[in-house]
Design a protein around this motif. Structure first.
Motif, PDB file in Angstrom:
ATOM      1  N   PRO A 163      34.676  53.892  45.435  1.00 53.82           N
ATOM      2  CA  PRO A 163      34.334  54.313  44.070  1.00 53.82           C
ATOM      3  C   PRO A 163      35.245  53.693  43.026  1.00 53.82           C
ATOM      4  O   PRO A 163      34.886  53.640  41.852  1.00 53.82           O
ATOM      5  N   ASP A 164      36.419  53.214  43.437  1.00 45.66           N
ATOM      6  CA  ASP A 164      37.362  52.598  42.499  1.00 45.66           C
ATOM      7  C   ASP A 164      37.231  51.078  42.459  1.00 45.66           C
ATOM      8  O   ASP A 164      38.147  50.386  41.988  1.00 45.66           O
ATOM      9  N   LEU A 165      36.106  50.546  42.938  1.00 50.55           N
ATOM     10  CA  LEU A 165      35.877  49.104  42.894  1.00 50.55           C
ATOM     11  C   LEU A 165      35.640  48.690  41.444  1.00 50.55           C
ATOM     12  O   LEU A 165      34.607  49.009  40.854  1.00 50.55           O
ATOM     13  N   THR A 166      36.596  47.995  40.852  1.00 56.01           N
ATOM     14  CA  THR A 166      36.527  47.621  39.440  1.00 56.01           C
ATOM     15  C   THR A 166      36.725  46.116  39.284  1.00 56.01           C
ATOM     16  O   THR A 166      37.185  45.433  40.207  1.00 56.01           O
ATOM     17  N   VAL A 167      36.422  45.626  38.087  1.00 57.95           N
ATOM     18  CA  VAL A 167      36.634  44.211  37.803  1.00 57.95           C
ATOM     19  C   VAL A 167      38.122  43.884  37.873  1.00 57.95           C
ATOM     20  O   VAL A 167      38.513  42.817  38.355  1.00 57.95           O
ATOM     21  N   ALA A 168      38.968  44.797  37.403  1.00 63.35           N
ATOM     22  CA  ALA A 168      40.412  44.559  37.454  1.00 63.35           C
ATOM     23  C   ALA A 168      40.896  44.428  38.895  1.00 63.35           C
ATOM     24  O   ALA A 168      41.733  43.576  39.204  1.00 63.35           O
ATOM     25  N   MET A 169      40.385  45.278  39.787  1.00 58.99           N
ATOM     26  CA  MET A 169      40.756  45.189  41.201  1.00 58.99           C
ATOM     27  C   MET A 169      40.318  43.855  41.788  1.00 58.99           C
ATOM     28  O   MET A 169      41.074  43.199  42.513  1.00 58.99           O
ATOM     29  N   ILE A 170      39.091  43.452  41.463  1.00 57.42           N
ATOM     30  CA  ILE A 170      38.577  42.184  41.976  1.00 57.42           C
ATOM     31  C   ILE A 170      39.435  41.020  41.492  1.00 57.42           C
ATOM     32  O   ILE A 170      39.792  40.131  42.266  1.00 57.42           O
ATOM     33  N   ALA A 171      39.800  41.028  40.206  1.00 61.39           N
ATOM     34  CA  ALA A 171      40.613  39.944  39.652  1.00 61.39           C
ATOM     35  C   ALA A 171      41.952  39.852  40.354  1.00 61.39           C
ATOM     36  O   ALA A 171      42.412  38.764  40.715  1.00 61.39           O
ATOM     37  N   ARG A 172      42.574  41.014  40.602  1.00 60.22           N
ATOM     38  CA  ARG A 172      43.877  40.991  41.278  1.00 60.22           C
ATOM     39  C   ARG A 172      43.733  40.463  42.701  1.00 60.22           C
ATOM     40  O   ARG A 172      44.551  39.676  43.168  1.00 60.22           O
ATOM     41  N   ARG A 173      42.697  40.881  43.395  1.00 56.41           N
ATOM     42  CA  ARG A 173      42.511  40.436  44.781  1.00 56.41           C
ATOM     43  C   ARG A 173      42.214  38.938  44.848  1.00 56.41           C
ATOM     44  O   ARG A 173      42.642  38.249  45.773  1.00 56.41           O
ATOM     45  N   MET A 174      41.486  38.419  43.848  1.00 57.32           N
ATOM     46  CA  MET A 174      41.166  36.997  43.818  1.00 57.32           C
ATOM     47  C   MET A 174      42.317  36.154  43.280  1.00 57.32           C
ATOM     48  O   MET A 174      42.284  34.926  43.368  1.00 57.32           O
ATOM     49  N   GLY A 175      43.324  36.795  42.701  1.00 61.66           N
ATOM     50  CA  GLY A 175      44.451  36.056  42.142  1.00 61.66           C
ATOM     51  C   GLY A 175      44.095  35.326  40.860  1.00 61.66           C
ATOM     52  O   GLY A 175      44.601  34.228  40.601  1.00 61.66           O
TER      53      GLY A 175
ATOM     54  N   ARG B  95      53.329  46.595  29.099  1.00 57.26           N
ATOM     55  CA  ARG B  95      52.250  45.640  28.903  1.00 57.26           C
ATOM     56  C   ARG B  95      52.015  45.449  27.415  1.00 57.26           C
ATOM     57  O   ARG B  95      52.143  46.375  26.626  1.00 57.26           O
ATOM     58  N   PHE B  96      51.648  44.234  27.030  1.00 56.55           N
ATOM     59  CA  PHE B  96      51.381  43.921  25.642  1.00 56.55           C
ATOM     60  C   PHE B  96      49.967  43.403  25.495  1.00 56.55           C
ATOM     61  O   PHE B  96      49.485  42.662  26.345  1.00 56.55           O
ATOM     62  N   SER B  97      49.316  43.751  24.378  1.00 58.31           N
ATOM     63  CA  SER B  97      47.997  43.277  23.952  1.00 58.31           C
ATOM     64  C   SER B  97      46.892  43.796  24.847  1.00 58.31           C
ATOM     65  O   SER B  97      47.122  44.237  25.970  1.00 58.31           O
ATOM     66  N   ALA B  98      45.672  43.739  24.310  1.00 58.67           N
ATOM     67  CA  ALA B  98      44.496  44.183  25.059  1.00 58.67           C
ATOM     68  C   ALA B  98      43.839  43.013  25.771  1.00 58.67           C
ATOM     69  O   ALA B  98      42.711  43.095  26.215  1.00 58.67           O
ATOM     70  N   ASP B  99      44.539  41.896  25.869  1.00 60.80           N
ATOM     71  CA  ASP B  99      43.981  40.673  26.441  1.00 60.80           C
ATOM     72  C   ASP B  99      44.045  40.710  27.965  1.00 60.80           C
ATOM     73  O   ASP B  99      44.652  39.873  28.614  1.00 60.80           O
ATOM     74  N   HIS B 100      43.425  41.764  28.545  1.00 52.95           N
ATOM     75  CA  HIS B 100      43.323  41.871  30.007  1.00 52.95           C
ATOM     76  C   HIS B 100      44.675  41.644  30.683  1.00 52.95           C
ATOM     77  O   HIS B 100      44.871  40.702  31.440  1.00 52.95           O
ATOM     78  N   ARG B 101      45.632  42.525  30.382  1.00 52.68           N
ATOM     79  CA  ARG B 101      46.940  42.443  31.040  1.00 52.68           C
ATOM     80  C   ARG B 101      47.580  41.090  30.752  1.00 52.68           C
ATOM     81  O   ARG B 101      48.182  40.464  31.620  1.00 52.68           O
TER      82      ARG B 101
ATOM     83  N   SER C 224      42.403  35.907  36.485  1.00 53.32           N
ATOM     84  CA  SER C 224      42.284  36.834  35.369  1.00 53.32           C
ATOM     85  C   SER C 224      40.932  37.526  35.384  1.00 53.32           C
ATOM     86  O   SER C 224      39.968  37.048  36.000  1.00 53.32           O
ATOM     87  N   VAL C 225      40.857  38.653  34.671  1.00 50.61           N
ATOM     88  CA  VAL C 225      39.594  39.366  34.529  1.00 50.61           C
ATOM     89  C   VAL C 225      38.560  38.467  33.862  1.00 50.61           C
ATOM     90  O   VAL C 225      37.378  38.461  34.242  1.00 50.61           O
ATOM     91  N   ARG C 226      38.994  37.683  32.870  1.00 52.30           N
ATOM     92  CA  ARG C 226      38.068  36.800  32.164  1.00 52.30           C
ATOM     93  C   ARG C 226      37.435  35.798  33.126  1.00 52.30           C
ATOM     94  O   ARG C 226      36.247  35.478  33.010  1.00 52.30           O
ATOM     95  N   TYR C 227      38.199  35.294  34.106  1.00 53.59           N
ATOM     96  CA  TYR C 227      37.634  34.341  35.056  1.00 53.59           C
ATOM     97  C   TYR C 227      36.602  34.998  35.968  1.00 53.59           C
ATOM     98  O   TYR C 227      35.649  34.345  36.403  1.00 53.59           O
ATOM     99  N   VAL C 228      36.787  36.266  36.265  1.00 52.62           N
ATOM    100  CA  VAL C 228      35.770  36.971  37.043  1.00 52.62           C
ATOM    101  C   VAL C 228      34.463  37.023  36.246  1.00 52.62           C
ATOM    102  O   VAL C 228      33.379  36.773  36.781  1.00 52.62           O
ATOM    103  N   TYR C 229      34.566  37.336  34.956  1.00 54.44           N
ATOM    104  CA  TYR C 229      33.370  37.359  34.110  1.00 54.44           C
ATOM    105  C   TYR C 229      32.742  35.964  34.003  1.00 54.44           C
ATOM    106  O   TYR C 229      31.513  35.815  34.031  1.00 54.44           O
TER     107      TYR C 229
END
Length: 314
Positions: free
Chosen positions: A223-235, A2-8, A237-242
């Motif tokens: 307990p592992d419900l995270t923004v990253a998990m939500i973004a992947r399930r919604m198809g 993976r490259f950069s900290a720009d949410h995967r 980016s993390v930024r779009y979840v925010y």
């Protein structure tokens, strides 16, 4: 890798890492290379706002998609494959559609399918959020939609845009990637006969927010419900979840914890009163410990969980 900290933002894989990244990005798929050389495989993938664009090169292989969204963190997105080199075909819903060079197929991976890459291939894959398409268009994808650049001008435009974007991906900032991703969504909507007339559908971010809230409510105990998990399930980016939560005046994480505390308060009101029930409620709602739960509850309601429960029993 993976490259950069720009949410995967950009991810790559080669050889034996190929199949693992494919499952991470595309869901519960199974790849079968049989006698082919998996070491020849490579993948480069990047988020384009709400979309994900992936370029892959691989020896001949088959992809089996059955229960693709089997896990809560599997991506839930409509999928488009552009065939840059080689020959492939997709079988879905009893229909068999060949995919030749400079052709594309759009399909719903929730429906079981088999993708056969009968030769070495180079493909561009676009995943776009399900809510980006009108429900009527999604329903029409009970069978794969196919087009060819030679006969469909929109297909040619999309092919060119995807090729150019992937070539320049390392030089595009997040805002430009997001703009390109929206353009690709617009092209796909036009191709399948659904433009974007005013008022046709609700704001995509509103639709996304509703789907996220449903997902959180159904998985609040994890307990592992995270923004990253939500973004992947919604198809998306993390930024779009925010972005979807901007009108809520809460971050996604704040919404999750607030909902957990609301449900905890409601359950404590109905508690039978034995001391172990507070711990049971805490763990049932995804809190990592009773101490963590007590601190969060006191911060939210200014009393401890036990005091709240006693007040409800009076």
């Amino acid at each position: 890798m993976r490259f950069s900290a720009d949410h995967r933002a950009i991810e790559t894989a080669r050889g034996q890492e190929f199949a693992g990244l494919a499952r991470t990005l595309f869901g519960n798929v199974k790849l079968d290379f049989t006698a082919a050389d998996e070491e020849k495989s490579s993948m480069l993938s990047a988020m384009l706002g709400a979309c994900r664009l992936t370029r892959l090169e691989a020896d001949r292989h088959m992809v089996f998609g059955e229960r693709v969204t089997a896990r809560p963190d599997d991506p839930d997105a409509i999928k488009l494959i552009l065939q840059a080199e080689g020959s492939a075909s997709i079988t879905q819903g009893g229909l068999h559609a060949p995919i030749s060079t400079d052709a594309l197929v759009i399909y719903d991976p929730r429906r079981p399918y088999v993708l056969t890459n009968s030769t070495p291939v180079r493909q561009l894959l676009l995943q776009l959020p399900r809510q980006a398409l009108p429900q009527a268009a999604v329903e029409r994808l009970a069978a794969p939609f196919t087009a060819h650049a030679e006969y469909d001008g929109m297909c040619g435009i999309l092919l060119s845009l995807m090729e150019t974007t992937m070539h320049e991906i390392g030089h595009l900032d997040e805002a430009r990637r997001s703009s390109v991703g929206q353009t690709m969504i617009d092209l796909v909507r036009t191709m399948i006969g659904e433009g974007r007339p005013e008022g046709l559908v609700a704001n995509p971010l509103d639709l996304l927010l509703a789907r996220i809230k449903d997902f959180i409510a159904g998985n609040i105990a994890r307990p592992d419900l995270t923004v990253a998990m939500i973004a992947r399930r919604m198809g998306c980016s993390v930024r779009y979840v925010y972005r979807a939560f901007e009108t809520e005046r809460l971050t996604p994480s704040e919404y999750i914890w607030d909902l957990r505390l609301q449900q905890a308060a409601a359950r404590l009101r109905k508690a039978a009163g034995h001391s172990g029930e507070i711990s049971e409620i805490a763990f049932a709602l995804g809190f990592s410990s009773s101490a963590h739960f007590s601190r969060a509850f006191r911060a939210r309601y200014a009393v401890s969980p036990s005091q709240w429960r006693k007040a409800a029993l009076l």
